[in-house]
Design an enzyme around this catalytic site. Structure first.
Site, PDB file in Angstrom:
ATOM      1  N   ASN A 227      23.832 -10.806  34.343  1.00  0.00           N
ATOM      2  CA  ASN A 227      24.935 -11.340  33.534  1.00  0.00           C
ATOM      3  C   ASN A 227      26.255 -11.045  34.245  1.00  0.00           C
ATOM      4  O   ASN A 227      26.278 -10.455  35.319  1.00  0.00           O
ATOM      5  CB  ASN A 227      24.902 -10.772  32.111  1.00  0.00           C
ATOM      6  CG  ASN A 227      25.057  -9.269  32.094  1.00  0.00           C
ATOM      7  OD1 ASN A 227      26.095  -8.746  32.466  1.00  0.00           O
ATOM      8  ND2 ASN A 227      24.016  -8.565  31.676  1.00  0.00           N
ATOM      9  N   ASP A 296      18.576  -8.300  27.235  1.00  0.00           N
ATOM     10  CA  ASP A 296      17.687  -8.196  26.073  1.00  0.00           C
ATOM     11  C   ASP A 296      16.245  -8.541  26.447  1.00  0.00           C
ATOM     12  O   ASP A 296      15.318  -8.123  25.775  1.00  0.00           O
ATOM     13  CB  ASP A 296      18.173  -9.139  24.962  1.00  0.00           C
ATOM     14  CG  ASP A 296      19.472  -8.625  24.343  1.00  0.00           C
ATOM     15  OD1 ASP A 296      19.567  -7.405  24.113  1.00  0.00           O
ATOM     16  OD2 ASP A 296      20.399  -9.432  24.126  1.00  0.00           O
ATOM     17  N   LYS A 306       8.136 -13.751  47.105  1.00  0.00           N
ATOM     18  CA  LYS A 306       9.127 -14.775  46.774  1.00  0.00           C
ATOM     19  C   LYS A 306       8.429 -16.042  46.251  1.00  0.00           C
ATOM     20  O   LYS A 306       7.511 -16.553  46.910  1.00  0.00           O
ATOM     21  CB  LYS A 306       9.954 -15.087  48.027  1.00  0.00           C
ATOM     22  CG  LYS A 306      11.085 -16.038  47.755  1.00  0.00           C
ATOM     23  CD  LYS A 306      11.863 -16.335  49.012  1.00  0.00           C
ATOM     24  CE  LYS A 306      12.817 -17.476  48.743  1.00  0.00           C
ATOM     25  NZ  LYS A 306      13.371 -18.049  49.948  1.00  0.00           N
ATOM     26  N   PRO A 322      13.533  -2.832  25.771  1.00  0.00           N
ATOM     27  CA  PRO A 322      13.837  -1.855  24.720  1.00  0.00           C
ATOM     28  C   PRO A 322      15.324  -1.900  24.381  1.00  0.00           C
ATOM     29  O   PRO A 322      16.148  -2.124  25.274  1.00  0.00           O
ATOM     30  CB  PRO A 322      13.469  -0.515  25.364  1.00  0.00           C
ATOM     31  CG  PRO A 322      13.467  -0.768  26.836  1.00  0.00           C
ATOM     32  CD  PRO A 322      13.121  -2.212  27.024  1.00  0.00           C
ATOM     33  N   ASP A 323      15.663  -1.727  23.130  1.00  0.00           N
ATOM     34  CA  ASP A 323      17.073  -1.630  22.737  1.00  0.00           C
ATOM     35  C   ASP A 323      17.467  -0.151  22.846  1.00  0.00           C
ATOM     36  O   ASP A 323      17.135   0.672  21.991  1.00  0.00           O
ATOM     37  CB  ASP A 323      17.275  -2.151  21.317  1.00  0.00           C
ATOM     38  CG  ASP A 323      18.755  -2.267  20.975  1.00  0.00           C
ATOM     39  OD1 ASP A 323      19.529  -1.366  21.385  1.00  0.00           O
ATOM     40  OD2 ASP A 323      19.130  -3.237  20.310  1.00  0.00           O
ATOM     41  N   ILE A 324      18.154   0.172  23.930  1.00  0.00           N
ATOM     42  CA  ILE A 324      18.456   1.581  24.240  1.00  0.00           C
ATOM     43  C   ILE A 324      19.333   2.188  23.145  1.00  0.00           C
ATOM     44  O   ILE A 324      19.092   3.295  22.669  1.00  0.00           O
ATOM     45  CB  ILE A 324      19.185   1.709  25.605  1.00  0.00           C
ATOM     46  CG1 ILE A 324      18.434   0.927  26.686  1.00  0.00           C
ATOM     47  CG2 ILE A 324      19.353   3.163  25.999  1.00  0.00           C
ATOM     48  CD1 ILE A 324      19.203   0.776  27.991  1.00  0.00           C
ATOM     49  N   LYS A 355      25.396  -4.749  13.840  1.00  0.00           N
ATOM     50  CA  LYS A 355      24.916  -3.858  14.910  1.00  0.00           C
ATOM     51  C   LYS A 355      25.294  -2.402  14.616  1.00  0.00           C
ATOM     52  O   LYS A 355      24.528  -1.489  14.891  1.00  0.00           O
ATOM     53  CB  LYS A 355      25.487  -4.287  16.267  1.00  0.00           C
ATOM     54  CG  LYS A 355      24.814  -5.538  16.808  1.00  0.00           C
ATOM     55  CD  LYS A 355      25.428  -6.033  18.113  1.00  0.00           C
ATOM     56  CE  LYS A 355      24.800  -7.381  18.494  1.00  0.00           C
ATOM     57  NZ  LYS A 355      25.455  -8.060  19.588  1.00  0.00           N
TER      58      LYS A 355
HETATM   59  O1  PMT Z   1      31.902  -5.019  32.548  1.00  0.00           O
HETATM   60  P1  PMT Z   1      33.097  -5.912  32.252  1.00  0.00           P
HETATM   61  O2  PMT Z   1      33.150  -7.091  33.183  1.00  0.00           O
HETATM   62  O3  PMT Z   1      34.363  -5.137  32.183  1.00  0.00           O
HETATM   63  O4  PMT Z   1      32.848  -6.561  30.790  1.00  0.00           O
HETATM   64  C1  PMT Z   1      32.887  -5.727  29.667  1.00  0.00           C
HETATM   65  C2  PMT Z   1      31.835  -6.139  28.633  1.00  0.00           C
HETATM   66  C3  PMT Z   1      32.146  -7.520  28.088  1.00  0.00           C
HETATM   67  C4  PMT Z   1      30.435  -6.143  29.242  1.00  0.00           C
HETATM   68  C5  PMT Z   1      31.905  -5.036  27.498  1.00  0.00           C
HETATM   69  O5  PMT Z   1      33.198  -5.005  26.970  1.00  0.00           O
HETATM   70  C6  PMT Z   1      30.895  -5.309  26.403  1.00  0.00           C
HETATM   71  O6  PMT Z   1      31.144  -6.038  25.444  1.00  0.00           O
HETATM   72  N1  PMT Z   1      29.700  -4.674  26.528  1.00  0.00           N
HETATM   73  C7  PMT Z   1      28.548  -4.906  25.639  1.00  0.00           C
HETATM   74  C8  PMT Z   1      27.816  -6.124  26.099  1.00  0.00           C
HETATM   75  C9  PMT Z   1      26.537  -6.333  25.316  1.00  0.00           C
HETATM   76  O7  PMT Z   1      25.479  -6.276  25.880  1.00  0.00           O
HETATM   77  O8  PMT Z   1      26.680  -6.520  24.029  1.00  0.00           O
HETATM   78  P2  PMT Z   1      25.452  -6.736  23.019  1.00  0.00           P
HETATM   79  O9  PMT Z   1      26.115  -7.197  21.785  1.00  0.00           O
HETATM   80  O10 PMT Z   1      24.404  -7.596  23.620  1.00  0.00           O
HETATM   81  O11 PMT Z   1      24.833  -5.286  22.838  1.00  0.00           O
HETATM   82  C10 PMT Z   1      25.238  -4.423  21.803  1.00  0.00           C
HETATM   83  C11 PMT Z   1      25.161  -2.971  22.253  1.00  0.00           C
HETATM   84  O12 PMT Z   1      23.799  -2.597  22.435  1.00  0.00           O
HETATM   85  C12 PMT Z   1      25.883  -2.668  23.548  1.00  0.00           C
HETATM   86  O13 PMT Z   1      26.512  -1.426  23.412  1.00  0.00           O
HETATM   87  C13 PMT Z   1      24.742  -2.599  24.575  1.00  0.00           C
HETATM   88  O14 PMT Z   1      25.044  -1.674  25.616  1.00  0.00           O
HETATM   89  C14 PMT Z   1      23.586  -2.105  23.742  1.00  0.00           C
HETATM   90  N2  PMT Z   1      22.259  -2.624  24.164  1.00  0.00           N
HETATM   91  C15 PMT Z   1      21.997  -3.955  24.127  1.00  0.00           C
HETATM   92  C16 PMT Z   1      20.730  -4.402  24.465  1.00  0.00           C
HETATM   93  C17 PMT Z   1      19.746  -3.472  24.854  1.00  0.00           C
HETATM   94  N3  PMT Z   1      18.538  -3.874  25.206  1.00  0.00           N
HETATM   95  N4  PMT Z   1      20.042  -2.171  24.888  1.00  0.00           N
HETATM   96  C18 PMT Z   1      21.280  -1.726  24.549  1.00  0.00           C
HETATM   97  O15 PMT Z   1      21.538  -0.511  24.572  1.00  0.00           O
END
Ligand code: PMT
Length: 419
Positions: A227, A296, A306, A322-324, A355
């Site tokens: 991403n 995700d 390849k 896994p959702d950490i 969330k």
């Molecule tokens: O890195 P930059 O270019 O500065 O950009 C910053 C950012 C946009 C990445 C940052 O500000 C941000 O929003 N980070 C969270 C991005 C994200 O994955 O959001 P989410 O809504 O999908 O996840 C929610 C939370 O769960 C996040 O804290 C994520 O770290 C955590 N997560 C998500 C999925 C997963 N499998 N495990 C997780 O721990």
């Protein structure tokens, strides 16, 4: 955005100086008045004549030359500037500026100007990563200069790594963005909050775990799903926490940013790598801030070799990662503070709120990534802070570095309530 802006371009003695002919031409196409200062070193790579022809202005090559068009005094360009860009910026000029030297026209202008200053460092990777150069860049940044991250790639010295000057078009875009967003950025008293908060906040003795950047999920040995996260938000938080006295552990996905000095730094690739390290470090951490953009899903059957192209469609089956953060929410002990981010393009508050609850967080940083200059891979961000007591703090568009201090200020308040 650059129409009628006076841009002082300081060119120093690196091979990337040749790109400045193109850079000046692009700046002029945007309507800017470009005034070039060539250092002695730069004159080995690009000629005064070329720069004069392309900029349409006299070129300054020495403190002592007669320049009819400017006031005679040697700080005329410093006064004229709407912005000063040093590109390429060698390790030498960075070092001179960091310690306030003014021994040629460029360094004199830089010391005298009140205009915003951008440095685009370009050099050999080892020189760039040398702690002296990093310290000098840090010093310049602390003094309000903007440092443009160098790109990675093949370098003139025959090696590959970080140290390339970004392409001229990227530099133009940075200046355009700067003038476009400058007015919308927080007012000075809000931007000053970094300094102000730094004086009040003390994280000494606290272990803070920060995650940053995006994970990469392999498809085959050469391809991955990723991403756009650059790591800037997470690194800004880790850096601020370090400067406020915390013991910081930064777990980062792949990022072009330089690893931070003075923090425990781990680089990971996939979500599962990140999970392992986060879980290892979690019990010792009083505060966790998860700014990483974790994938995700991952590819179910990663190819050993390849994948060869053919005329058929290619279907990849994805399985859930896994959702950490959710796991941390389940394991959280009394007194630990858990902060997540929510990157959303719609229903910001509603999704972030959900969330916050599902993952058992103390605060969530709701990140509106649909707006210009917010979210992924930019220096600014637009966020709202949602807490468990239902409060919502809305912040204006601000630099990620300033936001880091504001986020940490809220984190400290929660930590004090819990401990
Ligand atoms: O890195 P930059 O270019 O500065 O950009 C910053 C950012 C946009 C990445 C940052 O500000 C941000 O929003 N980070 C969270 C991005 C994200 O994955 O959001 P989410 O809504 O999908 O996840 C929610 C939370 O769960 C996040 O804290 C994520 O770290 C955590 N997560 C998500 C999925 C997963 N499998 N495990 C997780 O721990």
């Amino acid at each position: 955005m650059l129409k009628d802006k006076n841009i002082i371009l300081g060119v120093t003695g690196g091979i990337a100086a040749y790109k400045c002919v193109d850079l000046v031409s692009r700046l002029r196409k945007q309507g800017a008045n470009v005034h070039v200062i060539l250092t002695k070193g730069a004159q080995n790579f690009v000629t005064e004549t070329a720069m004069r022809e392309i900029s349409g202005n006299p070129v300054v090559t020495s403190m002592w030359q007669e320049i009819q068009q400017y006031d005679v005094e040697h700080i005329a360009l410093a006064r004229l500037a709407d912005v000063v860009l040093v590109a390429p910026a060698t390790a030498n000029v960075i070092a001179k500026c960091a310690c306030g030297m003014a021994d040629d026209m460029l360094t004199t202008t830089l010391l005298a100007t009140k205009a915003p200053v951008f440095f685009a460092p370009a050099m050999n990777t080892n020189m760039y990563e040398n702690s002296i150069t990093q310290q000098n860049l840090h010093t310049l940044q602390e003094r309000g200069c903007h440092i443009i991250d160098p790109a990675a790639g093949h370098l003139a010295c025959g090696t590959s790594g970080v140290g390339r000057m970004p392409e001229p078009q990227e530099l133009v875009e940075i200046l355009v963005d700067f003038f476009a967003t400058g007015k919308e950025l927080a007012e000075p008293d809000e931007a000053d909050s970094r300094q102000h908060l730094a004086e009040e906040l003390d994280f000494s003795g606290l272990n803070i775990l920060v995650t940053a950047a995006g994970t990469r999920e392999p498809i085959d040995p050469v391809r991955y799903i990723g991403n756009r996260s650059s790591g800037k938000m997470g690194y800004a938080i880790a850096e601020a926490a370090r400067d406020l006295g915390a013991n910081v552990t930064l777990i980062s996905g792949p990022s072009a940013l330089t690893p931070l000095a003075g923090v425990n730094f781990f680089k990971v690739e996939s979500a599962r790598d990140m999970r392992r390290l986060v879980l290892e470090n979690f019990p010792e951490s009083q505060i966790v801030i998860k700014a990483a953009a974790v994938a995700d899903y991952r590819v179910k059957n990663v190819a050993d070799h390849k994948i060869k192209k053919n005329d058929e469609e290619l279907t990849l089956v994805l399985e859930k990662n896994p959702d950490i953060l959710k796991e941390l929410g389940q394991k959280k002990q009394k007194g630990q503070v858990l902060v997540g981010f929510a990157a959303e393009t719609q229903n910001l508050i509603q999704y972030a709120q959900s969330k916050l609850e599902k993952k058992n967080l103390d605060m969530i940083v709701a990140n509106d990534v649909s707006k210009p200059q917010a979210g992924f891979n930019v220096d600014t961000n637009l966020i709202k802070l949602l807490k468990r007591d239902g409060s919502i703090e809305e912040l204006p568009l601000m630099s990620k570095k300033d936001l880091a201090y504001i986020i940490l200020n809220h984190v400290m308040k929660i930590y004090r309530q819990h401990n």
